[in-house]
Write a protein that holds these residues in place. Structure first.
Motif, PDB file in Angstrom:
ATOM      1  N   SER A  86       3.407 103.056 -13.877  1.00  0.00           N
ATOM      2  CA  SER A  86       2.691 104.335 -13.943  1.00  0.00           C
ATOM      3  C   SER A  86       2.232 104.631 -15.369  1.00  0.00           C
ATOM      4  O   SER A  86       1.151 105.191 -15.568  1.00  0.00           O
ATOM      5  CB  SER A  86       3.586 105.477 -13.433  1.00  0.00           C
ATOM      6  OG  SER A  86       4.586 105.828 -14.367  1.00  0.00           O
ATOM      7  N   GLN A 146      -0.583 115.445  -9.643  1.00  0.00           N
ATOM      8  CA  GLN A 146       0.481 114.562 -10.126  1.00  0.00           C
ATOM      9  C   GLN A 146       0.640 114.668 -11.641  1.00  0.00           C
ATOM     10  O   GLN A 146       1.761 114.656 -12.159  1.00  0.00           O
ATOM     11  CB  GLN A 146       0.178 113.112  -9.736  1.00  0.00           C
ATOM     12  CG  GLN A 146       0.051 112.850  -8.241  1.00  0.00           C
ATOM     13  CD  GLN A 146       1.321 113.212  -7.479  1.00  0.00           C
ATOM     14  OE1 GLN A 146       2.422 113.138  -8.006  1.00  0.00           O
ATOM     15  NE2 GLN A 146       1.145 113.596  -6.223  1.00  0.00           N
ATOM     16  N   PHE A 147      -0.485 114.783 -12.339  1.00  0.00           N
ATOM     17  CA  PHE A 147      -0.434 114.821 -13.801  1.00  0.00           C
ATOM     18  C   PHE A 147       0.273 116.075 -14.304  1.00  0.00           C
ATOM     19  O   PHE A 147       0.918 116.056 -15.354  1.00  0.00           O
ATOM     20  CB  PHE A 147      -1.852 114.734 -14.380  1.00  0.00           C
ATOM     21  CG  PHE A 147      -1.882 114.637 -15.880  1.00  0.00           C
ATOM     22  CD1 PHE A 147      -1.322 113.548 -16.534  1.00  0.00           C
ATOM     23  CD2 PHE A 147      -2.476 115.642 -16.642  1.00  0.00           C
ATOM     24  CE1 PHE A 147      -1.342 113.454 -17.926  1.00  0.00           C
ATOM     25  CE2 PHE A 147      -2.507 115.556 -18.029  1.00  0.00           C
ATOM     26  CZ  PHE A 147      -1.935 114.458 -18.662  1.00  0.00           C
ATOM     27  N   PRO A 192       8.969 114.495 -15.222  1.00  0.00           N
ATOM     28  CA  PRO A 192       8.653 113.542 -14.154  1.00  0.00           C
ATOM     29  C   PRO A 192       9.896 113.034 -13.410  1.00  0.00           C
ATOM     30  O   PRO A 192      11.001 113.002 -13.948  1.00  0.00           O
ATOM     31  CB  PRO A 192       7.973 112.395 -14.906  1.00  0.00           C
ATOM     32  CG  PRO A 192       8.586 112.456 -16.269  1.00  0.00           C
ATOM     33  CD  PRO A 192       8.822 113.903 -16.555  1.00  0.00           C
ATOM     34  N   THR A 231       6.968 111.448  -9.121  1.00  0.00           N
ATOM     35  CA  THR A 231       5.824 111.669 -10.024  1.00  0.00           C
ATOM     36  C   THR A 231       5.183 110.349 -10.406  1.00  0.00           C
ATOM     37  O   THR A 231       3.954 110.203 -10.364  1.00  0.00           O
ATOM     38  CB  THR A 231       6.280 112.401 -11.295  1.00  0.00           C
ATOM     39  OG1 THR A 231       6.912 113.629 -10.949  1.00  0.00           O
ATOM     40  CG2 THR A 231       5.092 112.675 -12.217  1.00  0.00           C
ATOM     41  N   TYR A 232       6.015 109.387 -10.813  1.00  0.00           N
ATOM     42  CA  TYR A 232       5.490 108.074 -11.210  1.00  0.00           C
ATOM     43  C   TYR A 232       4.749 107.418 -10.048  1.00  0.00           C
ATOM     44  O   TYR A 232       3.673 106.841 -10.232  1.00  0.00           O
ATOM     45  CB  TYR A 232       6.630 107.173 -11.673  1.00  0.00           C
ATOM     46  CG  TYR A 232       7.404 107.696 -12.865  1.00  0.00           C
ATOM     47  CD1 TYR A 232       6.744 108.258 -13.958  1.00  0.00           C
ATOM     48  CD2 TYR A 232       8.794 107.625 -12.905  1.00  0.00           C
ATOM     49  CE1 TYR A 232       7.449 108.737 -15.049  1.00  0.00           C
ATOM     50  CE2 TYR A 232       9.506 108.106 -13.999  1.00  0.00           C
ATOM     51  CZ  TYR A 232       8.831 108.655 -15.068  1.00  0.00           C
ATOM     52  OH  TYR A 232       9.534 109.125 -16.146  1.00  0.00           O
ATOM     53  N   LEU A 276      -1.537 105.253 -16.372  1.00  0.00           N
ATOM     54  CA  LEU A 276      -1.895 106.491 -17.054  1.00  0.00           C
ATOM     55  C   LEU A 276      -2.685 106.210 -18.331  1.00  0.00           C
ATOM     56  O   LEU A 276      -3.691 106.881 -18.619  1.00  0.00           O
ATOM     57  CB  LEU A 276      -0.626 107.280 -17.386  1.00  0.00           C
ATOM     58  CG  LEU A 276      -0.820 108.709 -17.913  1.00  0.00           C
ATOM     59  CD1 LEU A 276      -1.585 109.561 -16.905  1.00  0.00           C
ATOM     60  CD2 LEU A 276       0.520 109.348 -18.232  1.00  0.00           C
ATOM     61  N   LEU A 316       1.423 109.100  -9.522  1.00  0.00           N
ATOM     62  CA  LEU A 316       0.437 108.709 -10.531  1.00  0.00           C
ATOM     63  C   LEU A 316      -0.147 107.333 -10.225  1.00  0.00           C
ATOM     64  O   LEU A 316      -1.356 107.125 -10.348  1.00  0.00           O
ATOM     65  CB  LEU A 316       1.082 108.718 -11.915  1.00  0.00           C
ATOM     66  CG  LEU A 316       1.337 110.099 -12.537  1.00  0.00           C
ATOM     67  CD1 LEU A 316       2.197 109.979 -13.786  1.00  0.00           C
ATOM     68  CD2 LEU A 316       0.022 110.801 -12.855  1.00  0.00           C
ATOM     69  N   ILE A 338       3.927 115.637 -15.100  1.00  0.00           N
ATOM     70  CA  ILE A 338       4.332 114.720 -16.158  1.00  0.00           C
ATOM     71  C   ILE A 338       5.278 115.405 -17.150  1.00  0.00           C
ATOM     72  O   ILE A 338       6.012 114.743 -17.885  1.00  0.00           O
ATOM     73  CB  ILE A 338       3.088 114.159 -16.905  1.00  0.00           C
ATOM     74  CG1 ILE A 338       3.446 112.911 -17.728  1.00  0.00           C
ATOM     75  CG2 ILE A 338       2.466 115.218 -17.789  1.00  0.00           C
ATOM     76  CD1 ILE A 338       3.814 111.724 -16.905  1.00  0.00           C
ATOM     77  N   SER A 342      -2.517 107.824  -7.148  1.00  0.00           N
ATOM     78  CA  SER A 342      -3.742 108.598  -7.402  1.00  0.00           C
ATOM     79  C   SER A 342      -4.660 107.897  -8.400  1.00  0.00           C
ATOM     80  O   SER A 342      -5.892 107.906  -8.230  1.00  0.00           O
ATOM     81  CB  SER A 342      -3.384 109.997  -7.902  1.00  0.00           C
ATOM     82  OG  SER A 342      -2.666 109.953  -9.122  1.00  0.00           O
ATOM     83  N   ILE A 343      -4.082 107.271  -9.434  1.00  0.00           N
ATOM     84  CA  ILE A 343      -4.922 106.593 -10.434  1.00  0.00           C
ATOM     85  C   ILE A 343      -5.546 105.332  -9.859  1.00  0.00           C
ATOM     86  O   ILE A 343      -6.723 105.041 -10.102  1.00  0.00           O
ATOM     87  CB  ILE A 343      -4.101 106.270 -11.703  1.00  0.00           C
ATOM     88  CG1 ILE A 343      -3.673 107.567 -12.389  1.00  0.00           C
ATOM     89  CG2 ILE A 343      -4.922 105.421 -12.676  1.00  0.00           C
ATOM     90  CD1 ILE A 343      -2.699 107.374 -13.536  1.00  0.00           C
ATOM     91  N   PHE A 351      -4.814 113.412  -8.408  1.00  0.00           N
ATOM     92  CA  PHE A 351      -4.371 113.014  -9.738  1.00  0.00           C
ATOM     93  C   PHE A 351      -3.978 114.232 -10.570  1.00  0.00           C
ATOM     94  O   PHE A 351      -2.944 114.234 -11.244  1.00  0.00           O
ATOM     95  CB  PHE A 351      -5.457 112.233 -10.476  1.00  0.00           C
ATOM     96  CG  PHE A 351      -5.152 112.071 -11.947  1.00  0.00           C
ATOM     97  CD1 PHE A 351      -4.213 111.157 -12.372  1.00  0.00           C
ATOM     98  CD2 PHE A 351      -5.778 112.877 -12.894  1.00  0.00           C
ATOM     99  CE1 PHE A 351      -3.895 111.025 -13.717  1.00  0.00           C
ATOM    100  CE2 PHE A 351      -5.480 112.758 -14.241  1.00  0.00           C
ATOM    101  CZ  PHE A 351      -4.531 111.823 -14.649  1.00  0.00           C
TER     102      PHE A 351
END
Length: 340
Positions: A93, A119-120, A126, A130-131, A97, A134, A123, A137-138, A116
């Motif tokens: 992640s 989720q961001f 986290p 969360t990881y 990121l 990310l 951070i 979504s990324i 995203f």
């Protein structure tokens, strides 16, 4: 201790590393030689080679799991399996990121999805969820744009999707009531961890290095060369092997980089400020609040950004880090770019 307790994790992970490693790499030759061996000693050697094939934050956790201290299927081993999986999820992640940060700076009009942005926001404090969010979504953004980025190739897209699925499964297992079923749940977790290692085996082609210094050499009738003094952060131990690489161009000094080729470095992903190596700053400076080695981002509490030391459980503030002002500027830019 059952000496073969780790074989169900090591064998599929080792096979995946062999399949993913580059044809002309020295590691491929080592892996091919080991692949023909069997028995407890071979299992141990393959496990050590897996440790060497991953960046140190992952390798360190995995090396602990396959040690004699975790040789029984109990809650202690189960928690360590979760810890290895969380470290893999965290590390990937971080890579994703940094990649979306770099991409957004180059392409200011790139649309960041609501998933995203949600989720961001997490951070600051986290979790493994969360990881995972990310990564999902990324990758949904990066895999749908026609722009070059560090992790390329259809097999990485496929492996990322499988990685997300397996981490979600392990989260379900982790949230189960254990009671007296540690052994059964541990076997389930071992199988899922093996699949996570298989899905993250593309990392074998991207060594992690620390650029400790960059020196310029220039002689009459020749072009300038940039000699990079590095530590390779893939190891069975925290004492990393050093070296020098002469290049036509310079990279980022005092940084932790994920690179394409240990011989020429080439394209790289700078993992600052999410991963910091304090050794280049502290080697010649005596006492300090922080230890020499790798620190990974932990959480942001108001204006206080915290890092955990990879080799131990120590937590330190960004303000304790050498050149904290440089990393703080990077953090400010991350939030400015990705919060839009």
């Amino acid at each position: 201790m059952n000496i073969n307790i780790n074989s169900s994790i090591i064998e599929p992970a080792f096979t995946a590393l062999l399949a993913n490693s580059k044809e002309d790499s020295e590691l491929r030759m080592d892996l091919e030689i080991l692949s023909s061996n069997s028995g407890p000693f071979a299992i141990k050697r393959k496990g050590n080679k897996i440790v060497e094939s991953y960046p140190w934050p992952i390798g360190k956790e995995f090396s602990t799991l396959i040690s004699s201290s975790y040789g029984f299927r109990d809650q202690k081993r189960l928690l360590k399996i979760f810890r290895v999986a969380e470290r893999i999820t965290q590390f990937i992640s971080f890579c994703w990121l940094i990649q979306i940060w770099d991409t957004k700076r180059l392409l200011p009009n790139l649309e960041l999805t609501s998933d995203f942005k949600t989720q961001f926001k997490n951070i600051h404090k986290p979790s493994v969820g969360t990881y995972l969010g990310l990564i999902r979504s990324i990758s949904n953004i990066l895999f749908n744009i026609d722009q070059p980025y560090f992790f390329q190739g259809p097999h990485i897209i496929d492996q990322t999707k499988k990685l997300v699925d397996q981490i979600e499964k392990l989260i379900v297992v982790r949230n189960k009531e254990v009671h007296f079923k540690e052994e059964i749940i541990c076997e389930d977790a071992e199988e899922i961890l093996a699949n996570i290692l298989v899905s993250s085996s593309f990392l074998v082609n991207f060594p992690m290095v620390s650029v400790k210094d960059i020196n310029v050499t220039k002689h009459k009738l020749t072009e300038a060369k940039y000699v990079h003094v590095i530590d390779q952060l893939n190891s069975q131990r925290s004492e990393f092997s050093g070296g020098m690489i002469e290049m036509d161009e310079f990279t980022d000094s005092f940084s932790v980089l994920l690179i394409e080729n240990i011989q020429s470095m080439g394209t790289y992903l700078n993992l600052s400020p999410l991963i910091i190596n304090t050794e280049p700053f502290l080697a010649s400076r005596g006492r300090s609040k922080v230890l020499q080695g790798l620190y990974v981002y932990s959480e942001k509490e108001r204006e206080n950004i915290k890092y955990s030391f990879v080799n131990e459980s120590e937590i330190h503030s960004l303000n304790d880090m050498p050149q904290s002002n440089v990393f703080l500027r990077q953090w400010d830019n991350i939030f400015n770019v990705l919060s839009q």
